[in-house]
Design an enzyme around this catalytic site. Structure first.
Site, PDB file in Angstrom:
ATOM      1  N   LYS A 170      55.665 -87.949 -95.428  1.00 55.18           N
ATOM      2  CA  LYS A 170      56.422 -86.730 -95.942  1.00 55.18           C
ATOM      3  C   LYS A 170      56.408 -87.044 -97.295  1.00 55.18           C
ATOM      4  CE  LYS A 170      56.411 -84.429 -92.955  1.00 55.18           C
ATOM      5  NZ  LYS A 170      55.489 -84.942 -92.268  1.00 55.18           N
TER       6      LYS A 170
ATOM      7  N   TRP B 235      41.093 -72.123 -98.536  1.00 63.91           N
ATOM      8  CA  TRP B 235      41.259 -73.588 -98.924  1.00 63.91           C
ATOM      9  C   TRP B 235      39.733 -73.919 -99.221  1.00 63.91           C
ATOM     10  CZ3 TRP B 235      39.467 -78.230 -97.125  1.00 63.91           C
ATOM     11  CH2 TRP B 235      39.993 -79.366 -97.659  1.00 63.91           C
TER      12      TRP B 235
ATOM     13  N   ASN C  51      36.469 -68.411 -91.920  1.00 63.80           N
ATOM     14  CA  ASN C  51      37.121 -69.721 -91.853  1.00 63.80           C
ATOM     15  C   ASN C  51      36.362 -70.612 -90.970  1.00 63.80           C
ATOM     16  OD1 ASN C  51      38.912 -71.783 -91.773  1.00 63.80           O
ATOM     17  ND2 ASN C  51      40.085 -70.988 -89.980  1.00 63.80           N
ATOM     18  N   GLY C  52      36.069 -71.726 -91.785  1.00 61.32           N
ATOM     19  CA  GLY C  52      35.203 -72.735 -90.968  1.00 61.32           C
ATOM     20  C   GLY C  52      33.936 -73.387 -91.951  1.00 61.32           C
TER      21      GLY C  52
ATOM     22  N   LYS D 289      47.712 -76.267 -93.694  1.00 56.13           N
ATOM     23  CA  LYS D 289      48.686 -76.654 -92.290  1.00 56.13           C
ATOM     24  C   LYS D 289      47.664 -76.977 -91.471  1.00 56.13           C
ATOM     25  CE  LYS D 289      52.104 -76.795 -90.024  1.00 56.13           C
ATOM     26  NZ  LYS D 289      53.160 -77.770 -90.395  1.00 56.13           N
TER      27      LYS D 289
ATOM     28  N   HIS E 102      53.248-110.537 -95.229  1.00 61.62           N
ATOM     29  CA  HIS E 102      51.827-110.828 -95.095  1.00 61.62           C
ATOM     30  C   HIS E 102      51.108-109.789 -96.247  1.00 61.62           C
ATOM     31  CE1 HIS E 102      52.193-112.849 -91.376  1.00 61.62           C
ATOM     32  NE2 HIS E 102      53.299-111.821 -91.079  1.00 61.62           N
TER      33      HIS E 102
HETATM   34  C1  AGP Z   1      52.017 -83.512 -91.317  1.00 60.48           C
HETATM   35  O1  AGP Z   1      53.078 -83.090 -92.297  1.00 60.48           O
HETATM   36  C2  AGP Z   1      50.629 -83.051 -92.042  1.00 60.48           C
HETATM   37  N1  AGP Z   1      50.659 -81.799 -92.325  1.00 60.48           N
HETATM   38  C3  AGP Z   1      49.262 -83.599 -91.085  1.00 60.48           C
HETATM   39  O2  AGP Z   1      49.526 -84.909 -91.030  1.00 60.48           O
HETATM   40  C4  AGP Z   1      49.520 -82.970 -89.627  1.00 60.48           C
HETATM   41  O3  AGP Z   1      50.341 -83.735 -88.854  1.00 60.48           O
HETATM   42  C5  AGP Z   1      48.056 -83.233 -89.116  1.00 60.48           C
HETATM   43  O4  AGP Z   1      46.763 -82.506 -89.929  1.00 60.48           O
HETATM   44  C6  AGP Z   1      47.900 -82.910 -87.467  1.00 60.48           C
HETATM   45  O5  AGP Z   1      47.975 -81.572 -87.611  1.00 60.48           O
HETATM   46  P1  AGP Z   1      48.193 -81.051 -85.969  1.00 60.48           P
HETATM   47  O6  AGP Z   1      49.513 -81.625 -85.252  1.00 60.48           O
HETATM   48  O7  AGP Z   1      48.315 -79.519 -85.931  1.00 60.48           O
HETATM   49  O8  AGP Z   1      47.177 -81.335 -85.033  1.00 60.48           O
END
Ligand code: AGP
Length: 613
Positions: free
Chosen positions: A489, A75, A101-102, A608, A508
């Site tokens: 969503k 990513w 990763n980071g 994710k 408002h």
């Molecule tokens: C939720 O559908 C998203 N993918 C995103 O907002 C997610 O909830 C958020 O990045 C927090 O992730 P976490 O719950 O793993 O901390």
């Protein structure tokens, strides 16, 4: 944000790397690559695009007789998605490769210094700096070279290195990015997340920040990065199995996970409630009852969907435990002047347990001696290991980038926490506890009975609305966070602009948006603000707006004033409605995204787990 995998053992390595990357693709999917050693040669294959592109490159190579390798799915943070910027990255000699990763925060100064020392860079990434730094310090001991290289690095990393002159060893290290190690007789594995290891082993070692690991066919050695002293760490066995991280016949992980919600909710409250007495058992909270009685405030800390779960919990905790609750976006919380102290309970809510902003907020809360009890879905994740206590959700691995079963499992854990705090603080009587526990226990069956009908209704609505470009979601009280969640969503998987709003706020501002082209989804359970939401629906209708109602079975009044209605069952207590009303919205977003041909499980630009700031 990226996924890394590694293997050393007696099996053919390429299939293991590719299966691992497939299981981690939800962490990032704009480019990918693998490297392996065979007969003293280091081979590197990389491609832009999804994993399928890399698979094509490896056509005919899967049986290569190599037993050690690294893989990465990306990513992009620094440098556009391209083959050149894909990991693994090599040093000048091409004898070693790194996956990472980071974010290397001081990569620019390091790169300039290395260039001045004669190193030649090929990519625009921060990661390539690691390869040249290891090369700079490499003599005979790879682990020592990695250790010296990382002394110069600032930032977050989960990294692994392979050197062709040491063809039976992988060296890995971590700081603030997740890295889990898998153990099997004669084999060692590494990955950014547990699902990649599930087909092979359930015996896991969680590397901590500031540790380095040496993986070989003889096992895994962990050392302290600074002192290089050995670290003794017992493996932990995980209850998940490989099938839980597969689609099981569903078209998408997201759809499977939407349908898994009854089981996920059940698994989260099972063993923590006594139906007959309404007792709640939460030993993992690790707070004495006295400490709970002396709490002055609760701060819920989260991002995205998890933040929406916190917003729902605010209503429950304030009502049942009689204590003020703040729900903070972690990315805001961490940059404010914080008024925390030992009487304030901080509750990070996170599916992954690795979200950088939420983790940073947790650490600040601990510095101010606020007790930290997290709500999390991943065993051994960083947030859980740095919390004083963790109430685990038991949703199983959530692979779809859009969070669904983790959300309703978070609601379950937060509902239990609210009841537990209420009982300990003497605010809930036995009968109330019994009724509210009974209401929760019914939720899995209520969802199971109606989810197919919700799905059918959502699919029909998607056929009508999938070409619309704007949506407004309205809710009041406990349904306001659900309106926010429904909008999130939709936007994150269908790329349609959608806003969630407190229905009382429509006058408002947002009412100016109402027209026949913008569907308005109104959440209207027959609760104490029902008449108010009906008025809002009338205000939309009188401006020729199109209303999709989500309401209570049998509510004929709602059907008269809305163009479309999805019906939910009436639960035993109105506080249960968020568990039910969110699911038709998940399904609506899913079906609209499918109708638009979007990649539901791997939406563009998303990952994710947001492990970088
Ligand atoms: C939720 O559908 C998203 N993918 C995103 O907002 C997610 O909830 C958020 O990045 C927090 O992730 P976490 O719950 O793993 O901390």
């Amino acid at each position: 944000m990226c996924g890394i995998v590694g293997y050393v053992g007696h099996r053919r390595v390429i299939p293991i790397l590719m299966e691992g990357l497939k299981r981690l693709e939800y962490r990032g999917y704009d480019s990918a690559g693998i490297a392996w050693i065979r007969d003293g040669k280091l081979v590197l294959k990389r491609s832009q695009g999804k994993l399928g592109e890399l698979n094509r490159l490896l056509n005919g190579l899967m049986d290569t007789r190599s037993h050690i390798g690294l893989g990465h799915t990306r990513w992009a943070t620094h440098g556009e998605p391209s083959e050149t910027n894909a990991h693994p990255h090599t040093d000048c000699t091409g004898d070693l490769v790194v996956v990472h990763n980071g974010i290397i925060e001081n990569y620019y100064s390091l790169r300039e210094k290395l260039k001045a020392e004669g190193h030649r860079f090929k990519s625009e990434t921060d990661t390539e700096v690691l390869a040249h730094l290891v090369e700079k310090y490499l003599r005979t001991d790879l682990a020592q070279a990695v250790r010296e290289a990382l002394e110069e690095v600032e930032g977050a990393y989960a990294m692994a290195v392979l050197w062709k002159k040491n063809g039976d060893q992988i060296v890995a290290a971590r700081k603030q990015s997740p890295l889990v190690l898998g153990l099997l007789e004669g084999e060692s594995f590494l990955a950014s997340d547990i699902p990649a290891l599930l087909p092979y082993t359930k015996d896991l070692l969680f590397l901590e920040d500031g540790e380095i690991a040496i993986l070989s066919g003889q096992g895994i050695e962990i050392r302290n990065l600074e002192t290089f002293e050995p670290v003794a760490r017992a493996p932990r066995s995980i209850s998940w199995d490989a099938s839980m991280a597969e689609k099981a016949g569903h078209k998408h992980f997201m759809l499977k996970e939407i349908y898994e919600q009854p089981q996920a909710i059940l698994n989260t409250f099972r063993g923590r409630v006594v139906p007959e007495t309404g007792e709640i058992d939460l030993p993992e909270i690790r707070l004495s009852e006295d400490r709970i009685r002396n709490l002055t405030r609760v701060v819920l800390l989260a991002c995205g969907t998890s933040w929406h779960a916190g917003l729902v919990a605010k209503y429950w905790i304030e009502k049942w435990a009689g204590i003020p609750v703040e729900v903070d976006l972690a990315s805001e919380f961490r940059y404010r002047h914080l008024l925390l102290d030992p009487t304030v309970l901080t509750v990070p809510v996170s599916q992954s347990g690795e979200t950088a902003d939420t983790l940073a907020g947790l650490r600040m809360a601990k510095e101010l001696e606020s007790p930290v009890v997290s709500i999390c879905n991943v065993l051994g994740s960083t947030i859980t290991r740095e919390s004083d206590g963790t109430i685990y959700t038991h949703a199983g691995p959530e692979i779809g980038v859009a969070s669904t079963k983790a959300f309703t499992s978070q609601l379950t854990a937060l509902y239990l926490l609210a009841l537990y705090l209420g009982r300990v603080r003497g605010r809930l009587q036995k009968q109330e506890m019994k009724d509210l526990v009974s209401a929760l226990i019914q939720v899995p069956a209520l969802i199971q009975d109606d989810i197919a009908g919700w799905h059918e209704a959502a699919a029909s609505l998607a056929d009508i609305f999938y070409r619309n470009t704007d949506f407004l979601y309205l809710g009041r009280d406990l349904q306001f966070p659900i309106a926010l969640e429904g909008a999130l969503k939709l936007k994150e998987i269908s790329y349609i602009h959608a806003e969630g709003y407190a229905a009382g706020e429509m006058k408002h501002g947002p009412i100016a948006l109402i027209d026949r082209d913008m569907p308005v989804v109104a959440l209207a359970p027959r609760d104490h603000v029902y008449q108010k939401i009906l008025s809002n629906i009338e205000e939309v209708r009188s401006r020729r707006g199109i209303v999709v109602g989500v309401g209570e079975k049998g509510d004929k009044g709602l059907a008269k004033i809305t163009r479309h209605v999805i019906y939910c069952p009436r639960p035993q207590a109105p506080e249960i409605n968020p568990f039910l009303y969110v699911i038709p919205l998940q399904l609506l977003a899913y079906e609209i995204a499918v109708a638009r041909g979007c990649d539901v499980d791997q939406p563009r630009n998303l990952a994710k787990s947001v492990t970088v700031e």
